[in-house]
Motif scaffolding. Sequence first.
Motif, PDB file in Angstrom:
ATOM      1  N   THR A   1       0.963  -1.321   0.198  1.00 43.13           N
ATOM      2  CA  THR A   1      -0.110  -0.075   0.046  1.00 43.13           C
ATOM      3  C   THR A   1       0.941   1.328   0.144  1.00 43.13           C
ATOM      4  OG1 THR A   1      -0.031  -0.113   2.436  1.00 43.13           O
ATOM      5  CG2 THR A   1      -1.828  -1.278   1.157  1.00 43.13           C
ATOM      6  N   TRP A   2       0.312   2.462  -0.601  1.00 39.63           N
ATOM      7  CA  TRP A   2       1.357   3.538  -0.626  1.00 39.63           C
ATOM      8  C   TRP A   2       1.511   4.021   0.687  1.00 39.63           C
ATOM      9  CZ3 TRP A   2       0.704   9.109   0.382  1.00 39.63           C
ATOM     10  CH2 TRP A   2       1.446   9.689  -0.048  1.00 39.63           C
ATOM     11  N   GLN A   3       2.893   4.254   1.031  1.00 37.17           N
ATOM     12  CA  GLN A   3       3.316   4.681   2.270  1.00 37.17           C
ATOM     13  C   GLN A   3       4.403   5.981   2.235  1.00 37.17           C
ATOM     14  OE1 GLN A   3       2.155   3.710   5.217  1.00 37.17           O
ATOM     15  NE2 GLN A   3       1.005   2.150   3.815  1.00 37.17           N
ATOM     16  N   GLY A   4       4.554   6.331   1.105  1.00 39.65           N
ATOM     17  CA  GLY A   4       5.057   7.769   0.728  1.00 39.65           C
ATOM     18  C   GLY A   4       5.984   7.943  -0.466  1.00 39.65           C
ATOM     19  N   TRP A   5       6.659   9.272  -0.650  1.00 44.11           N
ATOM     20  CA  TRP A   5       7.445   9.410  -1.728  1.00 44.11           C
ATOM     21  C   TRP A   5       8.907   8.897  -1.782  1.00 44.11           C
ATOM     22  CZ3 TRP A   5       4.923  12.080  -5.650  1.00 44.11           C
ATOM     23  CH2 TRP A   5       3.396  12.620  -5.236  1.00 44.11           C
TER      24      TRP A   5
ATOM     25  N   ALA B   1       4.539  -3.103   3.184  1.00 41.34           N
ATOM     26  CA  ALA B   1       3.748  -3.950   3.943  1.00 41.34           C
ATOM     27  C   ALA B   1       2.817  -4.516   3.114  1.00 41.34           C
ATOM     28  CB  ALA B   1       3.040  -3.102   4.884  1.00 41.34           C
ATOM     29  N   GLY B   2       3.092  -5.325   1.973  1.00 41.76           N
ATOM     30  CA  GLY B   2       2.248  -6.247   1.114  1.00 41.76           C
ATOM     31  C   GLY B   2       1.968  -7.675   1.754  1.00 41.76           C
ATOM     32  N   ASP B   3       1.503  -8.641   1.099  1.00 41.06           N
ATOM     33  CA  ASP B   3       1.229  -9.728   1.564  1.00 41.06           C
ATOM     34  C   ASP B   3       2.514 -10.479   1.487  1.00 41.06           C
ATOM     35  OD1 ASP B   3      -1.551  -9.610   1.318  1.00 41.06           O
ATOM     36  OD2 ASP B   3      -1.663 -10.155  -0.682  1.00 41.06           O
ATOM     37  N   PRO B   4       2.410 -11.671   2.662  1.00 41.42           N
ATOM     38  CA  PRO B   4       3.834 -12.193   2.804  1.00 41.42           C
ATOM     39  C   PRO B   4       4.153 -13.190   1.608  1.00 41.42           C
ATOM     40  CG  PRO B   4       1.729 -13.127   4.418  1.00 41.42           C
ATOM     41  CD  PRO B   4       1.237 -12.319   3.180  1.00 41.42           C
TER      42      PRO B   4
ATOM     43  N   GLN C   1       7.754  14.195   9.189  1.00 40.29           N
ATOM     44  CA  GLN C   1       6.749  15.212  10.100  1.00 40.29           C
ATOM     45  C   GLN C   1       5.397  15.226   9.105  1.00 40.29           C
ATOM     46  OE1 GLN C   1       9.088  18.103  11.504  1.00 40.29           O
ATOM     47  NE2 GLN C   1       9.672  17.058  13.402  1.00 40.29           N
ATOM     48  N   HIS C   2       5.694  15.922   8.036  1.00 39.17           N
ATOM     49  CA  HIS C   2       4.813  16.096   6.938  1.00 39.17           C
ATOM     50  C   HIS C   2       4.126  14.816   6.191  1.00 39.17           C
ATOM     51  CE1 HIS C   2       4.922  20.385   7.469  1.00 39.17           C
ATOM     52  NE2 HIS C   2       5.848  20.242   7.961  1.00 39.17           N
ATOM     53  N   GLY C   3       4.334  13.754   6.621  1.00 38.25           N
ATOM     54  CA  GLY C   3       3.895  12.537   5.930  1.00 38.25           C
ATOM     55  C   GLY C   3       4.413  12.162   4.569  1.00 38.25           C
ATOM     56  N   LEU C   4       5.427  12.541   4.052  1.00 38.87           N
ATOM     57  CA  LEU C   4       6.094  12.350   2.799  1.00 38.87           C
ATOM     58  C   LEU C   4       6.902  11.170   2.589  1.00 38.87           C
ATOM     59  CD1 LEU C   4       7.326  15.958   2.002  1.00 38.87           C
ATOM     60  CD2 LEU C   4       5.288  14.975   1.348  1.00 38.87           C
ATOM     61  N   VAL C   5       7.440  10.685   3.674  1.00 40.43           N
ATOM     62  CA  VAL C   5       8.352   9.445   3.441  1.00 40.43           C
ATOM     63  C   VAL C   5       8.046   8.508   4.532  1.00 40.43           C
ATOM     64  CG1 VAL C   5      10.177  10.704   2.514  1.00 40.43           C
ATOM     65  CG2 VAL C   5       9.996  10.536   4.918  1.00 40.43           C
ATOM     66  N   LEU C   6       8.462   7.173   3.929  1.00 40.45           N
ATOM     67  CA  LEU C   6       8.313   6.088   5.013  1.00 40.45           C
ATOM     68  C   LEU C   6       9.303   6.075   6.107  1.00 40.45           C
ATOM     69  CD1 LEU C   6       6.833   3.313   5.519  1.00 40.45           C
ATOM     70  CD2 LEU C   6       8.483   2.067   4.239  1.00 40.45           C
TER      71      LEU C   6
ATOM     72  N   ASP D   1       7.399   3.795  11.108  1.00 36.91           N
ATOM     73  CA  ASP D   1       6.462   3.118  10.236  1.00 36.91           C
ATOM     74  C   ASP D   1       6.611   1.705  10.192  1.00 36.91           C
ATOM     75  OD1 ASP D   1       5.265   5.718   9.990  1.00 36.91           O
ATOM     76  OD2 ASP D   1       6.313   6.080   8.316  1.00 36.91           O
ATOM     77  N   LYS D   2       7.932   1.303   9.874  1.00 39.00           N
ATOM     78  CA  LYS D   2       8.081   0.184   9.580  1.00 39.00           C
ATOM     79  C   LYS D   2       8.087  -0.817  10.778  1.00 39.00           C
ATOM     80  CE  LYS D   2      11.504   1.057   5.894  1.00 39.00           C
ATOM     81  NZ  LYS D   2      12.720   0.676   5.495  1.00 39.00           N
ATOM     82  N   ASP D   3       8.438  -0.413  12.029  1.00 37.02           N
ATOM     83  CA  ASP D   3       8.194  -1.171  13.296  1.00 37.02           C
ATOM     84  C   ASP D   3       6.653  -1.326  13.506  1.00 37.02           C
ATOM     85  OD1 ASP D   3      10.644  -0.950  13.718  1.00 37.02           O
ATOM     86  OD2 ASP D   3      10.937   0.631  15.139  1.00 37.02           O
TER      87      ASP D   3
END
Length: 311
Positions: free
Chosen positions: A102-106, A120-123, A210-215, A219-221
Amino acid sequence: MLFISVSLVCFVAAVSASNLEDASDVEISQFDTAPAEDEFSRPTVRVPAKKFSGPSHMQFYSEFCVKFSSSEVSYAYTLCPFHNLTQLDLRVGDAPDIIIGTWQGWIVENNTYMGWHFYAGDPCNGVSREAKVMFKCGSNNSIVSVSESEKCHYLLSMQSPSFCNPDALLVYPFLPKDARNKWDVLETQKARGQINKQAYDELLHLLFAQHGLVLTEDDKDVYAEIVEKEEPKKFDSLETCEKEFHLLKQENDILKSMSSKDSLQNLEEQMAQLRVKQLEDETEGRHMREGIDYDDYRAHGLDYQIKQRDL
């Protein structure tokens, strides 16, 4: 710090007024128009996509899905920018869509939006699928190529007329004013030698986060914890697996025998009794293997304490 030229301002105005409105008409056959939310069925995702962030003139991509397939590959791919990326195995009839991410950033490099990050796609072989979609200048909106940079990690190249003007892909001009001010401070500190390049890069990445632009690593944790909870139960032996299967079968039989007027409380009581019986059997079996007389425990009224200890 970064000078916004008159030509860039004019470009942005032109994009907002005409170019991007017309972009959806370019090679429209390449797109699946996304209907209203209540009519649009997307695959079930493990982690929801982030809310859109970034330059507003790029948001129109969220209204379309781009498909890719060729005779050279056995898979079809559907890219829904700012939503998800899926894969379909063409060799299997009625195969379900596999979510690559799923889209998580630029993907940001050198003050430029270079692509999208799907995560975070399927296994897949013990890990979660993910992908990077890199931008390329082109005459139409389409996926040019798909490859696996490493196992379960995908690399896509997408072309679009909107990717041809480098000014439209700059990060700084389209940030909120407060973010630009912070970036100016970082540039000044770096120029004066108050921070080195590593500190500058880390602080700039934090600003983007902070502005939600990157993963981010945080987030990964969080996503790793979600995925871990979804992992199927594993058994350390065939015997343990068979016991669990037998127990589930008994619970299923109880559910089938329950009439509609039976209360939830009665159902819970039966389930609890079944679990206690299983625990007693397991405890007694262990004590027999250890040479302990389980009847002696019962004679002294210790079976309840044993059950409580083993629960």
